[in-house]
Design a protein around this motif. Sequence first.
Motif, PDB file in Angstrom:
ATOM      1  N   LEU A   1       0.919   4.045  -2.749  1.00  0.00           N
ATOM      2  CA  LEU A   1       0.485   5.477  -2.696  1.00  0.00           C
ATOM      3  C   LEU A   1       1.461   6.379  -3.316  1.00  0.00           C
ATOM      4  O   LEU A   1       1.220   7.509  -3.589  1.00  0.00           O
ATOM      5  CB  LEU A   1       0.228   5.517  -1.318  1.00  0.00           C
TER       6      LEU A   1
ATOM      7  N   ILE B   1       0.692  -1.249  -0.145  1.00  0.00           N
ATOM      8  CA  ILE B   1      -0.076  -0.210   0.097  1.00  0.00           C
ATOM      9  C   ILE B   1       0.811   1.524   0.014  1.00  0.00           C
ATOM     10  O   ILE B   1       0.584   2.171  -0.619  1.00  0.00           O
ATOM     11  CB  ILE B   1      -1.022  -0.058   1.353  1.00  0.00           C
TER      12      ILE B   1
ATOM     13  N   LEU C   1      -7.295   5.176  -2.281  1.00  0.00           N
ATOM     14  CA  LEU C   1      -6.672   3.884  -1.604  1.00  0.00           C
ATOM     15  C   LEU C   1      -7.626   2.742  -2.029  1.00  0.00           C
ATOM     16  O   LEU C   1      -7.149   1.472  -2.101  1.00  0.00           O
ATOM     17  CB  LEU C   1      -7.085   4.255  -0.170  1.00  0.00           C
TER      18      LEU C   1
ATOM     19  N   ARG D   1      -8.451  10.890  -1.290  1.00  0.00           N
ATOM     20  CA  ARG D   1      -7.540   9.797  -0.858  1.00  0.00           C
ATOM     21  C   ARG D   1      -8.174   8.393  -0.468  1.00  0.00           C
ATOM     22  O   ARG D   1      -7.664   7.491  -0.910  1.00  0.00           O
ATOM     23  CB  ARG D   1      -6.787  10.382   0.673  1.00  0.00           C
TER      24      ARG D   1
END
Length: 260
Positions: free
Chosen positions: A202, A198, A221, A217
């Motif tokens: 990002l 992750i 995500l 965000r």
Amino acid sequence: MSADSVKENFDLLGFGNKELGVVPVSAYWGGYLRTEVIDPSTVKVTLDKPSAGFLQGLSMYFAGILGHTTLQLRKEDRALPQNIVATGPFVVTEHVYQEKTVLRKREGYNWEPASRGHNGAAAYTRSSWLSQAIASLPAAGVSVPVFLVGLAILQVFSFQLRWFPPIGNDGFASLVLPAVTLAIPVSAPIAQLLLKNIELGLNAPYVTVSVAKGASRLWVLVRDVLENASLPALTIAGLTLGNLPAGAAHVERRRGLVRQ
């Protein structure tokens, strides 16, 4: 953003530019003829034949509307997030590949639709200490010995709080503590892998582009990063699933549920 900006972007996608090293997006924009500016907020796109792929291409990452300054850059320079001039609540000020991306609020931003429930300047509410605390939990789960975790869980939830029985077979309640004892050492390395993927996701360039275009965000995500990051974690989870019966027999033997 104006109709002239849309036309400039569409022409570059449809025709390309050899001097800038940009090739036409023929897979989705095949048959593109021209874009006409009708008024400051309206354009008319003409294709040589109907194309459903064109509508799909409008939603792809490469179809984001970029500013005139960015469109004049060569392809390799345009790939740098800090060189992108686009729409959205944030501006990329610094980007180090797979390390960090620094965003700055766009001054005077007030373009968000009413459905988003937020008006005015962009808000950034991420708490770094909370994310760091959560990220440290998998490392703790890997480092602490399994037998110590089991003893600690028994001491707290069985002997002090008396929520679950320490031994015996009393139905669902007697399965909770063994399940937790087995889950911590198994899930901790999987969680470490997931969090690392992750973090890398990002910091990927496509996420920077999505944020610059105005995506939240949470949206990035869930829709972009988590789908890609979960695949390696699911693979490891499947491989470790076969080890659970042996560990379960050991734990239950200690708790008196399995006899030799």
